[in-house]
Structure formats: C-alpha cells, structure tokens
Design an enzyme around this catalytic site. Structure first.
Site, PDB file in Angstrom:
ATOM      1  N   GLY A 168       0.817  -1.208   0.000  1.00  0.00           N
ATOM      2  CA  GLY A 168       0.000   0.000   0.000  1.00  0.00           C
ATOM      3  C   GLY A 168       0.853   1.261   0.000  1.00  0.00           C
ATOM      4  N   ASP A 184      -1.501  -4.682  14.208  1.00  0.00           N
ATOM      5  CA  ASP A 184      -2.151  -4.338  15.471  1.00  0.00           C
ATOM      6  C   ASP A 184      -3.277  -5.339  15.733  1.00  0.00           C
ATOM      7  OD1 ASP A 184      -3.150  -2.113  13.272  1.00  0.00           O
ATOM      8  OD2 ASP A 184      -4.793  -2.985  14.408  1.00  0.00           O
TER       9      ASP A 184
HETATM   10  O1  LIG Z   1      -0.042  -1.558   4.919  1.00  0.00           O
HETATM   11  P1  LIG Z   1      -0.998  -1.361   3.775  1.00  0.00           P
HETATM   12  O2  LIG Z   1      -0.629  -2.193   2.597  1.00  0.00           O
HETATM   13  O3  LIG Z   1      -1.174   0.084   3.370  1.00  0.00           O
HETATM   14  O4  LIG Z   1      -2.425  -1.894   4.287  1.00  0.00           O
HETATM   15  C1  LIG Z   1      -3.180  -1.448   5.388  1.00  0.00           C
HETATM   16  O5  LIG Z   1      -2.739  -0.209   5.960  1.00  0.00           O
HETATM   17  C2  LIG Z   1      -3.577   0.886   5.511  1.00  0.00           C
HETATM   18  C3  LIG Z   1      -4.257   1.492   6.711  1.00  0.00           C
HETATM   19  O6  LIG Z   1      -3.335   1.949   7.638  1.00  0.00           O
HETATM   20  C4  LIG Z   1      -4.588   0.277   4.548  1.00  0.00           C
HETATM   21  O7  LIG Z   1      -4.088   0.421   3.235  1.00  0.00           O
HETATM   22  C5  LIG Z   1      -4.621  -1.160   5.004  1.00  0.00           C
HETATM   23  O8  LIG Z   1      -5.108  -2.091   4.076  1.00  0.00           O
HETATM   24  O1  LIG Z   2      -6.382  -2.314  11.968  1.00  0.00           O
HETATM   25  C1  LIG Z   2      -5.902  -2.192  10.834  1.00  0.00           C
HETATM   26  C2  LIG Z   2      -4.519  -2.343  10.589  1.00  0.00           C
HETATM   27  C3  LIG Z   2      -4.059  -2.198   9.330  1.00  0.00           C
HETATM   28  N1  LIG Z   2      -4.935  -1.912   8.347  1.00  0.00           N
HETATM   29  C4  LIG Z   2      -6.257  -1.768   8.571  1.00  0.00           C
HETATM   30  O2  LIG Z   2      -7.017  -1.504   7.640  1.00  0.00           O
HETATM   31  N2  LIG Z   2      -6.717  -1.918   9.807  1.00  0.00           N
END
Ligand SMILES: O=P(O)(O)O[C@H]1O[C@H](CO)[C@@H](O)[C@H]1O
Ligand SMILES: O=c1cc[nH]c(=O)[nH]1
Length: 234
Positions: free
Chosen positions: A20, A203
């Site tokens: 992401g 988390d």
């Molecule tokens: O670590 P990435 O790949 O971004 O994925 C997770 O982290 C983000 C949210 O903090 C959202 O994109 C969720 O899907």
């Molecule tokens: O709690 C969480 C942690 C990472 N990404 C999410 O969308 N939710």
C-alpha cells in the site's frame, strides 16, 4: 503509459508486488531487487522494476483503500500485462489466536465495498485468491518457521467506523481487517490473472496490542521473501 503509471510497455514485469505504501515499494526495490529502476513517480506512487534471483519483478505502491488500489491494479493488468499480482500489506487481527507480527495469507476477502456488489446484485461474488500462490506461500512460510495463518480477511472501505461489521466478521472466523484484498481478488477474477494477498498483523483489534515500526520491518522482510519466492516459482 497509462493514466496513473508513467511507464513504457515492457518496463513492468508480469510479476508485481503491491504494497500500500509507496515508500515500502522503494524499500523493497532497494533491499531485495537487483538493478532496480524506478518507472513511476506520478502522484509519488512509486513503482520499480528489477530482478530477484534472475527473474524480472516489479513492485508498485497502490495507496490505501480499494478506489486507489484498483486503479493501479487495473492499469497494471490491462496496460502493462501484469499476470501475477501479490499484495504485501498490513492488517489488524480480529481473532484471539492470531497475534501481532503473525502473517495472514488471504484465502478470500469479505467486503463492505459496493465496487463488487454493483456488478452482481442481488447476488454476491466471493473474491478468492489463487490456490497455487496460496499453497506455495503457505509452504514457504511454514518452512521458514513463520507464524502463518490462511483464511478469510475483511477488506473494509473504512479504517475508522462505528459499525459492528468487524465484530460479526470476527464471530464468523475472519482473521483480520485491511482495505484492499477484495478489490485485488475481484479484478484478478475479472481479468483472468493470478493474485495473492499476504498480510503482516500490525495491530490487534481485540487486545489493543500494536507493533513497533522496527518489529513490523522484521516481519515485513520475512513476508516479502515469501512473496518473492512464491512468485518466482510460477
Ligand atoms: O499496509 P498497507 O498495505 O497500506 O495496508 C493497510 O494499511 C492501511 C491502513 O493503515 C490500509 O491500506 C490497510 O489495508
Ligand atoms: O487495523 C488495521 C490495521 C491495518 N490496516 C487496517 O485496515 N486496519
């Protein structure tokens, strides 16, 4: 080039890893790929192509959420010929026996997004991962001694929400919550390519535990190696 990716045809590999965070794409390219070249800086959504053990691999940031991720995935498949797409992301755990730093392989993804539903209503389409990739990644992860789980995840449109959907997902055995996998699996089915989503638990939504950024980095490295090794076996 496509609307959001400023690359020439042939500059992007058939195998694409999809974090992401675009800075994770940079980290992966610099740490794991040889001769990595940056092909995209549009909107700072960095994309790189290099080689891993001699095989051409790309890594493309997708941003957060399905509206962002699916536009990159759509263009990677339709404009650049991507055939094996592997999301490497983070998620929140929603089962007691899934712990922070564990790795989840998404067998399938439930979602609250209308993106998929509107194509099939009143039926529901189940977005599932590619069995070969799931099997390879699981086997490699186990061989490495990782705490690895395979099962359903919940791809939500909201990071912050007052709804009880996540609680219900937990009751039905869903392992974790994140924001992109359902979109990836939906497009993989639509365009007949292979997809996999591997997630590090960052988390815990039940215990409230969090990982430090250093801990996330170590587990993240393990997950990237599993993704790369599974990809080059294709
Ligand atoms: O670590 P990435 O790949 O971004 O994925 C997770 O982290 C983000 C949210 O903090 C959202 O994109 C969720 O899907
Ligand atoms: O709690 C969480 C942690 C990472 N990404 C999410 O969308 N939710």
């Amino acid at each position: 080039m496509s609307l959001h990716i400023d690359a020439e045809k042939g500059q992007i590999a058939e195998i694409v890893l999809l974090p992401g965070d675009p800075l994770r794409a940079k980290y992966i390219a610099e740490t794991f790929l040889e001769d990595a070249v940056c092909y995209n800086t549009v909107r700072n959504m960095l994309g790189y192509t290099g080689t891993y053990k001699g095989k051409k691999i790309s890594v493309q940031g997708t941003g957060m959420g399905m509206p962002s991720a699916t536009l990159y995935i759509h263009e990677l498949i339709n404009d650049f010929g991507a055939k094996n797409l592997i999301r490497i992301g983070t998620c929140g755990a929603i089962q007691e026996d899934v712990h922070i730093r564990d790795v989840i392989i998404a067998q399938a993804a439930a979602t609250d997004s209308s993106m998929i539903y509107k194509d099939f209503a009143p039926a529901y389409f189940p977005p599932i991962g590619n069995y070969d990739l799931i099997n390879k990644a699981y086997t490699l992860g186990k061989e490495q001694g990782m705490n690895i789980h395979v099962g359903n995840v919940y791809s939500s449109d909201s990071f912050y929400s007052d709804s009880n959907i996540t609680d219900n997902m937990s009751k039905y055995g869903v392992l974790g919550v994140e924001m992109e996998t359902a979109g990836l699996y939906y497009l993989a089915s639509k365009f007949h390519v292979k997809a996999l989503s591997i997630l590090t638990v960052s988390d815990h939504l039940i215990t409230g535990e969090l990982t430090s950024s250093e801990e996330r980095q170590t587990t993240f490295n393990d997950m990237i190696i599993v993704a790369l090794e599974a990809a080059i076996q294709e």
